[in-house]
Design a protein around this motif. Structure first.
Motif, PDB file in Angstrom:
ATOM      1  N   ASP A  10       0.869  -1.165   0.000  1.00 45.16           N
ATOM      2  CA  ASP A  10       0.000   0.000   0.000  1.00 45.16           C
ATOM      3  C   ASP A  10       0.913   1.225   0.000  1.00 45.16           C
ATOM      4  OD1 ASP A  10      -2.372   1.572   0.313  1.00 45.16           O
ATOM      5  OD2 ASP A  10      -1.913   1.750   2.443  1.00 45.16           O
ATOM      6  N   LYS A 161     -10.941   0.090  -1.722  1.00 44.46           N
ATOM      7  CA  LYS A 161     -10.774  -0.948  -0.731  1.00 44.46           C
ATOM      8  C   LYS A 161     -11.830  -0.690   0.338  1.00 44.46           C
ATOM      9  CE  LYS A 161      -5.737  -0.860  -1.463  1.00 44.46           C
ATOM     10  NZ  LYS A 161      -4.425  -0.536  -0.875  1.00 44.46           N
ATOM     11  N   PRO A 162     -12.487  -1.708   0.899  1.00 52.01           N
ATOM     12  CA  PRO A 162     -12.118  -3.121   0.981  1.00 52.01           C
ATOM     13  C   PRO A 162     -12.518  -4.014  -0.188  1.00 52.01           C
ATOM     14  CG  PRO A 162     -14.069  -2.743   2.297  1.00 52.01           C
ATOM     15  CD  PRO A 162     -13.643  -1.404   1.768  1.00 52.01           C
ATOM     16  N   PRO A 164     -11.843  -6.075  -3.156  1.00 53.38           N
ATOM     17  CA  PRO A 164     -10.556  -6.663  -3.543  1.00 53.38           C
ATOM     18  C   PRO A 164     -10.190  -6.459  -5.006  1.00 53.38           C
ATOM     19  CG  PRO A 164     -12.215  -8.374  -3.482  1.00 53.38           C
ATOM     20  CD  PRO A 164     -12.888  -7.110  -2.980  1.00 53.38           C
ATOM     21  N   GLU A 185      -0.368  -3.443   4.600  1.00 53.02           N
ATOM     22  CA  GLU A 185      -1.454  -2.476   4.680  1.00 53.02           C
ATOM     23  C   GLU A 185      -1.536  -1.878   6.083  1.00 53.02           C
ATOM     24  OE1 GLU A 185      -3.652  -1.195   2.661  1.00 53.02           O
ATOM     25  OE2 GLU A 185      -3.734  -2.473   0.860  1.00 53.02           O
ATOM     26  N   SER A 189      -9.661  -1.343   5.844  1.00 57.71           N
ATOM     27  CA  SER A 189     -10.163  -1.560   4.485  1.00 57.71           C
ATOM     28  C   SER A 189      -9.085  -2.167   3.591  1.00 57.71           C
ATOM     29  CB  SER A 189     -10.667  -0.245   3.885  1.00 57.71           C
ATOM     30  OG  SER A 189      -9.651   0.723   3.853  1.00 57.71           O
ATOM     31  N   GLY A 190      -7.841  -1.748   3.778  1.00 56.78           N
ATOM     32  CA  GLY A 190      -6.753  -2.290   2.980  1.00 56.78           C
ATOM     33  C   GLY A 190      -6.488  -3.749   3.271  1.00 56.78           C
ATOM     34  N   ALA A 193      -9.250  -5.848   1.807  1.00 57.51           N
ATOM     35  CA  ALA A 193      -9.159  -5.962   0.347  1.00 57.51           C
ATOM     36  C   ALA A 193      -8.150  -7.037  -0.047  1.00 57.51           C
ATOM     37  CB  ALA A 193      -8.768  -4.622  -0.261  1.00 57.51           C
TER      38      ALA A 193
END
Length: 247
Positions: A10, A161-162, A164, A185, A189-190, A193
């Motif tokens: 990320d 994100k989330p 994918p 991440e 949310s990251g 994902a």
């Protein structure tokens, strides 16, 4: 068990300390939008960051509108225009003030020198924002344009994100399986994902301080990351745990 060949990073608050700068600019624009529609509510950068980190500007406005029952119309075209305006403002702040996450440069240098892994960026931010960030801190030498993926620009239908989708897209382009990749991440949310794409994920908390760091450790663990690192100096030990099958 597949050998790890690829590291998916990320960008915001994982490689560079950009989120507080981005949300400063974001809050200014959100408040201008509300004022133009005679709505008295105002938001600070930290308020928006806590609630919407990892989401696109368009989704944030839609969420605010629904959550606070704001009675105004805004088209997708208008939202796209505002998102572009936000990018301009954020990029200006990044070019002025952005710094890398502590220890990230050293680890990237080690990875590139060793040459054992493919390196890629998988972000929710717009490509030009990612590019400005990478250039400002000198990380552009580690990532070519063909290995940087944006949920805003790289997909036929932009998403956040989330979802994918951006990770699945990156896997397809890079021709990698989920099992040979590791993601890093910093947000719920990251992590969700990457995990939903079948990728084991390291949760990074080095961008947080004090009670917020303690809180985020729990949030990231509950979001399905397999190991947490407080500092980039912990990266290789975390990666080794994944590669060995310990986590």
């Amino acid at each position: 068990m597949a050998k790890i060949t690829t590291i998916l990073f990320d960008c915001d608050n994982t490689l560079v300390l950009s989120e507080h700068l981005a949300f400063e600019a974001c809050a200014d624009l959100v408040n201008e939008i509300l004022a133009s529609r005679n709505i008295r509510d105002r938001f600070t950068g930290p308020q928006l960051q806590e609630a919407f980190v990892g989401q696109s500007f368009q989704n944030m406005i839609k969420s605010l509108k629904a959550q606070y029952k704001y009675d105004f119309k805004i088209s997708d075209a208008e939202l796209d225009d505002f998102a572009s305006m936000e990018d301009d403002r954020v990029i200006a702040k990044l070019k002025e003030k952005l710094t890398p996450c502590a220890g990230a440069k050293f680890e990237l240098e080690q990875l590139v020198t060793a040459g054992s892994y493919h390196l890629s960026v998988v972000s929710g931010s717009a490509l030009r924002r990612i590019g400005a960030s990478m250039e400002k801190v000198g990380f552009d030498k580690y990532f070519g344009h063909n290995v940087i993926f944006s949920a805003t620009n790289s997909l036929q239908k932009p998403t956040s994100k989330p979802d994918p989708a951006i990770y699945l897209h990156a896997l397809k382009v890079l021709k990698k399986s989920p099992g040979e990749c590791v993601a890093i991440e910093d947000s719920r949310s990251g992590v969700m994902a990457a995990s939903r794409a079948g990728i084991k994920t390291i949760g990074y908390t080095g961008c947080y301080e004090g009670e917020e760091k303690v809180k985020m450790k729990t949030i990231l663990a509950d979001s399905a990351c397999v190991v947490i690192m407080d500092h980039w100096q912990d990266f290789r030990s975390c990666l080794a745990k994944i590669q060995s099958g310990e986590v």
